[in-house]
Design an enzyme around this catalytic site. Sequence first.
Site, PDB file in Angstrom:
ATOM      1  N   ASN A   1     -13.631   0.877  -3.425  1.00 13.60           N
ATOM      2  CA  ASN A   1     -13.753   0.813  -4.877  1.00 13.60           C
ATOM      3  C   ASN A   1     -12.990  -0.388  -5.414  1.00 13.60           C
ATOM      4  O   ASN A   1     -12.010  -0.262  -6.118  1.00 13.60           O
ATOM      5  CB  ASN A   1     -13.206   2.121  -5.471  1.00 13.60           C
ATOM      6  CG  ASN A   1     -13.753   2.321  -6.861  1.00 13.60           C
ATOM      7  OD1 ASN A   1     -14.375   1.434  -7.429  1.00 13.60           O
ATOM      8  ND2 ASN A   1     -13.515   3.474  -7.419  1.00 13.60           N
TER       9      ASN A   1
ATOM     10  N   CYS B   1      -6.483  -5.658  -6.899  1.00 16.27           N
ATOM     11  CA  CYS B   1      -6.178  -5.186  -5.545  1.00 16.27           C
ATOM     12  C   CYS B   1      -5.623  -6.341  -4.702  1.00 16.27           C
ATOM     13  O   CYS B   1      -5.016  -6.113  -3.672  1.00 16.27           O
ATOM     14  CB  CYS B   1      -7.435  -4.599  -4.917  1.00 16.27           C
ATOM     15  SG  CYS B   1      -8.931  -5.479  -5.346  1.00 16.27           S
ATOM     16  N   HIS B   2      -5.823  -7.581  -5.145  1.00 15.20           N
ATOM     17  CA  HIS B   2      -5.300  -8.709  -4.365  1.00 15.20           C
ATOM     18  C   HIS B   2      -3.779  -8.781  -4.481  1.00 15.20           C
ATOM     19  O   HIS B   2      -3.133  -9.528  -3.770  1.00 15.20           O
ATOM     20  CB  HIS B   2      -5.941 -10.005  -4.850  1.00 15.20           C
ATOM     21  CG  HIS B   2      -5.653 -10.319  -6.268  1.00 15.20           C
ATOM     22  ND1 HIS B   2      -6.458  -9.906  -7.309  1.00 15.20           N
ATOM     23  CD2 HIS B   2      -4.625 -10.986  -6.823  1.00 15.20           C
ATOM     24  CE1 HIS B   2      -5.926 -10.351  -8.439  1.00 15.20           C
ATOM     25  NE2 HIS B   2      -4.813 -10.996  -8.181  1.00 15.20           N
TER      26      HIS B   2
ATOM     27  N   GLU C   1      -1.291 -16.980  -8.931  1.00 14.77           N
ATOM     28  CA  GLU C   1      -0.642 -16.123  -9.934  1.00 14.77           C
ATOM     29  C   GLU C   1       0.811 -16.515 -10.128  1.00 14.77           C
ATOM     30  O   GLU C   1       1.474 -16.081 -11.055  1.00 14.77           O
ATOM     31  CB  GLU C   1      -0.716 -14.673  -9.467  1.00 14.77           C
ATOM     32  CG  GLU C   1      -2.157 -14.163  -9.402  1.00 14.77           C
ATOM     33  CD  GLU C   1      -2.668 -13.799 -10.786  1.00 14.77           C
ATOM     34  OE1 GLU C   1      -2.143 -12.855 -11.353  1.00 14.77           O
ATOM     35  OE2 GLU C   1      -3.580 -14.480 -11.273  1.00 14.77           O
TER      36      GLU C   1
ATOM     37  N   TYR D   1       0.839  -1.197   0.000  1.00 13.44           N
ATOM     38  CA  TYR D   1       0.000   0.000   0.000  1.00 13.44           C
ATOM     39  C   TYR D   1       0.879   1.254   0.000  1.00 13.44           C
ATOM     40  O   TYR D   1       0.579   2.232  -0.675  1.00 13.44           O
ATOM     41  CB  TYR D   1      -0.906   0.002   1.232  1.00 13.44           C
ATOM     42  CG  TYR D   1      -1.920  -1.106   1.188  1.00 13.44           C
ATOM     43  CD1 TYR D   1      -3.123  -0.925   0.518  1.00 13.44           C
ATOM     44  CD2 TYR D   1      -1.663  -2.332   1.785  1.00 13.44           C
ATOM     45  CE1 TYR D   1      -4.059  -1.942   0.465  1.00 13.44           C
ATOM     46  CE2 TYR D   1      -2.592  -3.348   1.744  1.00 13.44           C
ATOM     47  CZ  TYR D   1      -3.787  -3.154   1.081  1.00 13.44           C
ATOM     48  OH  TYR D   1      -4.706  -4.166   1.029  1.00 13.44           O
TER      49      TYR D   1
END
Length: 92
Positions: free
Chosen positions: A47, A54-55, A81, A24
């Site tokens: 959002n 966002c993961h 991923e 972040y």
Amino acid sequence: MMSQFSDRVIDWVKKIPKGKTASYGEIATLAGEPMAARAVGNIMGANQDPKVPCHRVIYSDGRVGRYNGNLGVKEDLLKNEGVNVTNGKIVV
DNA sequence: CGTATGACGTGCA
DNA sequence: GTGCACGCCATAC
């Protein structure tokens, strides 16, 4: 665009390559606010777009944060991923 | 406009 | 290594 900051943060998060992660604080810095990590997380939860990975955004400690209100979900997604996650922490 | 809350980060015990 | 507390920005009430 909700606000310049939120849109900027989302834009950077969208640019995170697959198999990689960003904290972040990193996103906040890229957005132009090195101390807005809190705001970044806030924007994510407020959002969470399907176009925004966002993961892939985690804590500066390397720990996976929250995803869609669930803790530990990011760990599985990141592992999927190709990211090495151990004990809920990102292996750098 | 002022207060409260939150997907954070760093420091100290 | 773990736990608690304070400080930061943005958004919501």
